[in-house]
Design a protein around this motif. Structure first.
Motif, PDB file in Angstrom:
ATOM      1  N   MET A   1      -9.603   9.052  -3.289  1.00 33.95           N
ATOM      2  CA  MET A   1      -9.222   8.699  -4.659  1.00 33.95           C
ATOM      3  C   MET A   1      -9.619   9.819  -5.601  1.00 33.95           C
ATOM      4  SD  MET A   1     -10.267   5.372  -6.863  1.00 33.95           S
ATOM      5  CE  MET A   1      -9.477   4.268  -5.712  1.00 33.95           C
ATOM      6  N   ASP A  58      -4.663   6.187  -8.762  1.00 29.75           N
ATOM      7  CA  ASP A  58      -5.171   5.412  -7.634  1.00 29.75           C
ATOM      8  C   ASP A  58      -5.765   4.085  -8.097  1.00 29.75           C
ATOM      9  OD1 ASP A  58      -4.915   7.423  -5.336  1.00 29.75           O
ATOM     10  OD2 ASP A  58      -5.988   8.569  -6.867  1.00 29.75           O
ATOM     11  N   ALA A  59      -6.251   4.057  -9.340  1.00 30.04           N
ATOM     12  CA  ALA A  59      -6.860   2.838  -9.877  1.00 30.04           C
ATOM     13  C   ALA A  59      -6.722   2.827 -11.383  1.00 30.04           C
ATOM     14  CB  ALA A  59      -8.333   2.746  -9.497  1.00 30.04           C
ATOM     15  N   GLY A  87      -0.145  -0.180  -3.458  1.00 29.58           N
ATOM     16  CA  GLY A  87      -1.452   0.091  -2.874  1.00 29.58           C
ATOM     17  C   GLY A  87      -2.495   0.562  -3.855  1.00 29.58           C
ATOM     18  N   ALA A  88      -2.077   0.917  -5.076  1.00 34.59           N
ATOM     19  CA  ALA A  88      -3.058   1.227  -6.114  1.00 34.59           C
ATOM     20  C   ALA A  88      -3.740  -0.069  -6.551  1.00 34.59           C
ATOM     21  CB  ALA A  88      -2.388   1.910  -7.293  1.00 34.59           C
ATOM     22  N   VAL A  89      -4.877   0.062  -7.228  1.00 31.76           N
ATOM     23  CA  VAL A  89      -5.669  -1.124  -7.542  1.00 31.76           C
ATOM     24  C   VAL A  89      -5.951  -1.217  -9.037  1.00 31.76           C
ATOM     25  CG1 VAL A  89      -7.888   0.036  -7.099  1.00 31.76           C
ATOM     26  CG2 VAL A  89      -7.730  -2.465  -6.919  1.00 31.76           C
ATOM     27  N   ASP A 141      -8.579  -5.329   1.111  1.00 32.41           N
ATOM     28  CA  ASP A 141      -7.849  -4.128   0.710  1.00 32.41           C
ATOM     29  C   ASP A 141      -8.180  -3.743  -0.726  1.00 32.41           C
ATOM     30  OD1 ASP A 141      -6.654  -3.879   3.175  1.00 32.41           O
ATOM     31  OD2 ASP A 141      -4.747  -4.789   2.564  1.00 32.41           O
ATOM     32  N   ALA A 145      -9.889  -0.210  -1.836  1.00 31.25           N
ATOM     33  CA  ALA A 145      -9.258   0.696  -2.786  1.00 31.25           C
ATOM     34  C   ALA A 145     -10.141   0.963  -3.992  1.00 31.25           C
ATOM     35  CB  ALA A 145      -7.914   0.116  -3.243  1.00 31.25           C
TER      36      ALA A 145
END
Length: 299
Positions: A1, A58-59, A87-89, A141, A145
């Protein structure tokens, strides 16, 4: 990340964003107050806007005031979730009701985005030092992440469940205690004044006795100093204790001590103290008893 966004650069969010920078992340900070965002960019934040970079994040860490603001930044007209990659959080840090956290998790899932219910505790100083406590719940998951960000901003992370809601439930328990402790501190300090106990003497003695609490030790010195610059404002508590009472009603649970504390914060807000430090709830007691707190003029 490597790249994250932080939405909400208040006292907690700013510290979290700075902690993530110190840990090596590229951080895009965004706030309704343009001056805060500009200050963060000047201190090393990325120059891009969140809307222009959301697909590469990524987040996204959401450190806003309440559920309405959380929903707006995630799913409003300029909401970020629609532009985030699968898939990003989203790391939701606001104090919200558990049902709302579960709703955000489900709506994020519909876009292929993970959601971690992750309310925070510790105050602005610990946020700035990367030493927060996080009460988190979400899928494995989502935890995976979010873990690099959590490691950057938190000293302690409690994993409370494999779905959103449990983190917000625990935060509600914490806020019940925190709000009650602040109000009780103010009541005890001003009660002591009626008996000739000076506020500074109160702090000196009680912090060494069984009646102390973290909130007492943190907030009572603000009263002694007559310093009500808002580290955590009075207005936080009608919201947070209101959430506690809403949850309690849904559980058919009576919470009379919480209700009593809420009334004191509402009274403080009614006195025009909403943007002062929450230790200013002591001014409600002082007014009613005809007391003069440190730094206040006798009327």
């Amino acid at each position: 990340m490597e790249r994250i966004g932080v939405i909400g650069l208040g006292s907690m969010g700013y510290g979290m964003a700075r902690s993530a920078l110190a840990a090596g992340f590229e951080v895009i900070g965004e706030d309704l107050d343009a001056a805060r965002a500009a200050r963060f960019r000047a201190e090393g934040g990325a120059a891009q806007t969140l809307s222009g970079a959301v697909g590469s994040l990524d987040a996204v860490v959401v450190v806003v005031l309440n559920a309405a603001q959380t929903e707006a930044v995630l799913f409003g007209p300029d909401g970020v979730v629609a532009g985030m990659r699968a898939g990003a959080v989203v790391i939701g840090c606001a104090t919200v009701a558990p049902d709302f956290a579960r709703e955000m998790e489900a709506r994020c899932r519909a876009h292929g985005v993970l959601y971690l219910d992750a309310p925070i505790s510790g105050g602005a100083a610990k946020a700035a030092d990367g030493r927060l406590t996080v009460m988190a719940a979400g899928t494995p998951d989502a935890f995976a992440a979010a873990r690099p960000v959590l490691e950057a901003v938190a000293e302690t992370v409690f994993a409370l469940g494999d779905g959103a809601g449990a983190g917000s439930a625990m935060k509600a328990v914490n806020q019940l205690l925190a709000g009650v402790h602040i109000a009780a501190m103010a009541e005890a300090l001003t009660f002591g004044m009626t008996q000739g106990i000076a506020p500074e003497r109160f702090v000196e003695v009680i912090r060494q006795c069984a009646g102390t609490s973290w909130m007492l030790e943190n907030r009572a010195p603000h009263i002694v100093a007559g310093d009500y610059a808002p580290r955590s404002a009075v207005t936080i508590w009608p919201k947070d204790l209101g959430i506690v009472l809403d949850i309690a009603r849904g559980a058919n649970f009576a919470a009379p001590v919480t209700a009593a504390a809420l009334q004191q914060f509402l009274a403080a807000a009614g006195m025009g103290l909403g943007q002062e430090d929450d230790a200013a709830v002591a001014k409600v007691y002082a007014r009613n008893a005809g007391l003069v707190l440190p730094g206040e003029d006798a009327a």
